[in-house]
Design a protein around this motif. Sequence first.
Motif, PDB file in Angstrom:
ATOM      1  N   ASN A 174       3.668  -5.103  -4.709  1.00 48.44           N
ATOM      2  CA  ASN A 174       4.317  -5.600  -3.502  1.00 48.44           C
ATOM      3  C   ASN A 174       4.349  -7.123  -3.467  1.00 48.44           C
ATOM      4  O   ASN A 174       4.227  -7.727  -2.407  1.00 48.44           O
ATOM      5  CB  ASN A 174       3.595  -5.062  -2.266  1.00 48.44           C
ATOM      6  CG  ASN A 174       4.500  -5.016  -1.054  1.00 48.44           C
ATOM      7  OD1 ASN A 174       5.707  -5.146  -1.163  1.00 48.44           O
ATOM      8  ND2 ASN A 174       3.895  -4.853   0.112  1.00 48.44           N
ATOM      9  N   LYS A 185      -5.975  -5.584   1.152  1.00 49.24           N
ATOM     10  CA  LYS A 185      -6.129  -5.672  -0.309  1.00 49.24           C
ATOM     11  C   LYS A 185      -4.799  -6.141  -0.914  1.00 49.24           C
ATOM     12  O   LYS A 185      -3.732  -5.673  -0.507  1.00 49.24           O
ATOM     13  CB  LYS A 185      -6.526  -4.311  -0.880  1.00 49.24           C
ATOM     14  CG  LYS A 185      -6.886  -4.341  -2.358  1.00 49.24           C
ATOM     15  CD  LYS A 185      -7.293  -2.963  -2.884  1.00 49.24           C
ATOM     16  CE  LYS A 185      -6.098  -2.043  -2.948  1.00 49.24           C
ATOM     17  NZ  LYS A 185      -6.401  -0.757  -3.602  1.00 49.24           N
ATOM     18  N   SER A 188       3.051   2.928   2.277  1.00 44.14           N
ATOM     19  CA  SER A 188       3.456   2.527   0.933  1.00 44.14           C
ATOM     20  C   SER A 188       2.391   2.813  -0.120  1.00 44.14           C
ATOM     21  O   SER A 188       2.655   2.690  -1.310  1.00 44.14           O
ATOM     22  CB  SER A 188       3.778   1.027   0.917  1.00 44.14           C
ATOM     23  OG  SER A 188       2.620   0.269   1.213  1.00 44.14           O
ATOM     24  N   LEU A 189       1.176   3.207   0.293  1.00 47.72           N
ATOM     25  CA  LEU A 189       0.111   3.474  -0.671  1.00 47.72           C
ATOM     26  C   LEU A 189       0.279   4.826  -1.352  1.00 47.72           C
ATOM     27  O   LEU A 189      -0.445   5.142  -2.294  1.00 47.72           O
ATOM     28  CB  LEU A 189      -1.249   3.414   0.022  1.00 47.72           C
ATOM     29  CG  LEU A 189      -1.636   2.047   0.587  1.00 47.72           C
ATOM     30  CD1 LEU A 189      -2.989   2.108   1.267  1.00 47.72           C
ATOM     31  CD2 LEU A 189      -1.658   1.000  -0.516  1.00 47.72           C
ATOM     32  N   ASP A 236      -1.967  -4.915   1.206  1.00 48.76           N
ATOM     33  CA  ASP A 236      -1.958  -3.533   1.698  1.00 48.76           C
ATOM     34  C   ASP A 236      -2.911  -3.459   2.884  1.00 48.76           C
ATOM     35  O   ASP A 236      -4.004  -4.026   2.859  1.00 48.76           O
ATOM     36  CB  ASP A 236      -2.441  -2.574   0.602  1.00 48.76           C
ATOM     37  CG  ASP A 236      -1.397  -2.394  -0.493  1.00 48.76           C
ATOM     38  OD1 ASP A 236      -1.809  -2.079  -1.615  1.00 48.76           O
ATOM     39  OD2 ASP A 236      -0.199  -2.557  -0.206  1.00 48.76           O
ATOM     40  N   HIS A 237      -2.515  -2.741   3.930  1.00 46.66           N
ATOM     41  CA  HIS A 237      -3.277  -2.756   5.178  1.00 46.66           C
ATOM     42  C   HIS A 237      -3.980  -1.423   5.410  1.00 46.66           C
ATOM     43  O   HIS A 237      -3.410  -0.350   5.199  1.00 46.66           O
ATOM     44  CB  HIS A 237      -2.349  -3.042   6.365  1.00 46.66           C
ATOM     45  CG  HIS A 237      -1.532  -4.273   6.181  1.00 46.66           C
ATOM     46  ND1 HIS A 237      -2.071  -5.536   6.142  1.00 46.66           N
ATOM     47  CD2 HIS A 237      -0.180  -4.435   6.006  1.00 46.66           C
ATOM     48  CE1 HIS A 237      -1.103  -6.427   5.963  1.00 46.66           C
ATOM     49  NE2 HIS A 237       0.057  -5.788   5.866  1.00 46.66           N
ATOM     50  N   ASN A 238      -5.233  -1.488   5.878  1.00 45.67           N
ATOM     51  CA  ASN A 238      -6.007  -0.324   6.321  1.00 45.67           C
ATOM     52  C   ASN A 238      -6.707  -0.677   7.625  1.00 45.67           C
ATOM     53  O   ASN A 238      -7.250  -1.787   7.769  1.00 45.67           O
ATOM     54  CB  ASN A 238      -7.069   0.081   5.292  1.00 45.67           C
ATOM     55  CG  ASN A 238      -6.472   0.589   4.000  1.00 45.67           C
ATOM     56  OD1 ASN A 238      -6.316   1.775   3.802  1.00 45.67           O
ATOM     57  ND2 ASN A 238      -6.131  -0.348   3.109  1.00 45.67           N
ATOM     58  N   HIS A 275      -3.984   4.153   6.948  1.00 45.28           N
ATOM     59  CA  HIS A 275      -3.428   3.281   5.930  1.00 45.28           C
ATOM     60  C   HIS A 275      -1.902   3.201   6.075  1.00 45.28           C
ATOM     61  O   HIS A 275      -1.276   4.044   6.716  1.00 45.28           O
ATOM     62  CB  HIS A 275      -3.781   3.805   4.535  1.00 45.28           C
ATOM     63  CG  HIS A 275      -3.347   5.225   4.314  1.00 45.28           C
ATOM     64  ND1 HIS A 275      -2.051   5.599   4.092  1.00 45.28           N
ATOM     65  CD2 HIS A 275      -4.081   6.377   4.304  1.00 45.28           C
ATOM     66  CE1 HIS A 275      -1.972   6.906   3.952  1.00 45.28           C
ATOM     67  NE2 HIS A 275      -3.189   7.413   4.079  1.00 45.28           N
ATOM     68  N   GLU A 276      -1.324   2.185   5.441  1.00 45.19           N
ATOM     69  CA  GLU A 276       0.129   2.083   5.487  1.00 45.19           C
ATOM     70  C   GLU A 276       0.761   3.078   4.506  1.00 45.19           C
ATOM     71  O   GLU A 276       0.161   3.454   3.493  1.00 45.19           O
ATOM     72  CB  GLU A 276       0.564   0.666   5.168  1.00 45.19           C
ATOM     73  CG  GLU A 276       0.222   0.179   3.764  1.00 45.19           C
ATOM     74  CD  GLU A 276       0.813  -1.188   3.521  1.00 45.19           C
ATOM     75  OE1 GLU A 276       1.862  -1.239   2.863  1.00 45.19           O
ATOM     76  OE2 GLU A 276       0.243  -2.184   3.996  1.00 45.19           O
ATOM     77  N   ALA A 322      -1.690  -6.158  -2.822  1.00 43.15           N
ATOM     78  CA  ALA A 322      -0.932  -5.022  -3.347  1.00 43.15           C
ATOM     79  C   ALA A 322      -0.575  -5.241  -4.806  1.00 43.15           C
ATOM     80  O   ALA A 322      -0.263  -6.357  -5.229  1.00 43.15           O
ATOM     81  CB  ALA A 322       0.334  -4.806  -2.531  1.00 43.15           C
ATOM     82  N   GLN A 348       1.249   2.693  -6.871  1.00 45.48           N
ATOM     83  CA  GLN A 348       1.155   2.189  -5.493  1.00 45.48           C
ATOM     84  C   GLN A 348      -0.288   1.932  -5.057  1.00 45.48           C
ATOM     85  O   GLN A 348      -0.526   1.174  -4.127  1.00 45.48           O
ATOM     86  CB  GLN A 348       1.795   3.195  -4.518  1.00 45.48           C
ATOM     87  CG  GLN A 348       3.286   3.361  -4.642  1.00 45.48           C
ATOM     88  CD  GLN A 348       3.662   4.240  -5.806  1.00 45.48           C
ATOM     89  OE1 GLN A 348       2.896   5.111  -6.174  1.00 45.48           O
ATOM     90  NE2 GLN A 348       4.837   4.006  -6.396  1.00 45.48           N
ATOM     91  N   SER A 349      -1.251   2.582  -5.687  1.00 44.40           N
ATOM     92  CA  SER A 349      -2.641   2.487  -5.232  1.00 44.40           C
ATOM     93  C   SER A 349      -3.554   2.294  -6.429  1.00 44.40           C
ATOM     94  O   SER A 349      -3.724   3.212  -7.241  1.00 44.40           O
ATOM     95  CB  SER A 349      -3.026   3.753  -4.466  1.00 44.40           C
ATOM     96  OG  SER A 349      -4.309   3.645  -3.937  1.00 44.40           O
TER      97      SER A 349
END
Length: 385
Positions: A156, A151, A37-38, A161-163, A34-35, A153, A119-120
Motif C-alpha cells: 500500500n 503497521k 484490505s488485509l 494498515d489500521h487495527n 481490522h481494515e 503496509a 496483503q498481510s
Amino acid sequence: MKKLLLIPALLAGTLAFSEQKNYEISPMVGYDYHESSLGFKDDGYLLGGLEFQINDVESIIKPEFSVFFSQEVDYTTGASTDVLRGAINGVYALDALDSFTPFVKAGLGIENISNETPQSKSGLFVDVGVGAKVNFTENLALKLEAIYLGKVAQQNEGILDHNLIALVGFTYSFGEKAQKAVAPQAVKAPVTPKPAPKPVQKPAPVVAPVVVDGDDDKDGVLNSKDSCLSTLQGAKVDAKGCNIDNDNDGVLNAQDICPKTLAGEEVNSDGCPKTVPLNINFENNSDKIKSSSDSQIQAYANFLTKYANYNAKIIGYTDSRGRDSYNQALSEKRANAVVEALIAQGVSSKQLTSLGKGEANPIADNKTAEGRAQNRRIEAQLTRN
C-alpha cells in the motif's frame, strides 16, 4: 509555626496513599477490528494475551511488556493463519478518581503472521492506547483498554494498515510498594528542658499460662493451624487441615472414585464424568477393533467390574462421508463390537447397552480430515443404579 510543621507529615501521608506495588500482571482478552484490505474473512477476530508492567522505576512513565496471540484467523480465500504480537509500551497513569484510575500508553512492537499473504505480512508496528483500572482490592483491579495499532503496509505504498483493539481483563499487583517517598524532617521548635522524672518501680511481669495444643479430629494438623476442625479421621487433608479435591470437580478426594477428571468436566456425586470419550480405533470400513485399543477397553472394563452399580450406554458415531443408511449401520455394528469386547473382559451384559447414531451430532468440521477423525468416535454414557 506549629501549623507549618504539620505540612511535611500531611505530604508523607498523601504520598503513602498513592504508592503502587512493584509489579502488575494482567491477563487480557479482546477483539481486533481490522481494515478490509488485509484480506481477512470477517471484520475482526478474537485475541488473548498478557501484559506485565514494572512500577519500581524512577519515572512517571512505567515500562510495560505485552504479548498477544490469535489462532487460526480465517482469510477470505479459505486459508487461515496465526497472529502473534509482542510490544514494549510506556504507561502514564492519570490522577485517580476514588477506585477509578485512567491511563494512556504508547509504544512499538512486532507482528508475526504465520501464513503470510501479499496483503498481510509480518512487520513492525506502533500503537497508542487509553484505558482504566477499577480497583476491587489493594492487589486486584478490572482493566479496560482500547488500542490503535498501525503497521506499515506491504502493498500500500507505505500507508499504515489500521487495527483497533478492545481489551478487558484483570490486573494483579504484587511486590513491595514501589518508589516509597521519604517525608522531609520537620524542624523542631525549641523547648524548655523539663526536670528528669522520678524512677517508677516496674510491676512484676505476668507469666502467661502454658497452652497445650491438640488435634481433636486426628488429621495430623494441630488445632491452632486447623481451619477445618471436624474432618473425618483418616481422610487426606491439606496444610490447613481441610479435605482435598485434587481435580477441582467439587467432589472431595475421600468420596471421589474418579479422581482425575478434566477441569470443567460435568461429573456426578461420585466425581465421575457423565459421558466418557473412548479412543477406540477400528479397521477401515469395519467393526473390527484394532489391537492398539486393547488397553482402552481393558481400563474401562476394570472400572465397570469394580463399580458394578454403574451401567454404560455405548454410542457409536461416524463422519459424514458415505450414505446415511450405511453410516447408521456401521455405527451400530461398532457400538455392539465395543459391548462384546467389554463383556469378554468380564463386564456383566446387564450393565451394557449399545446405540448407533451414524453421522449425527458431529463434534468437529466434517470438511477436514482432522475433523472427520474426531467425529468417528465411541462415547460411553454412565448411569448409576
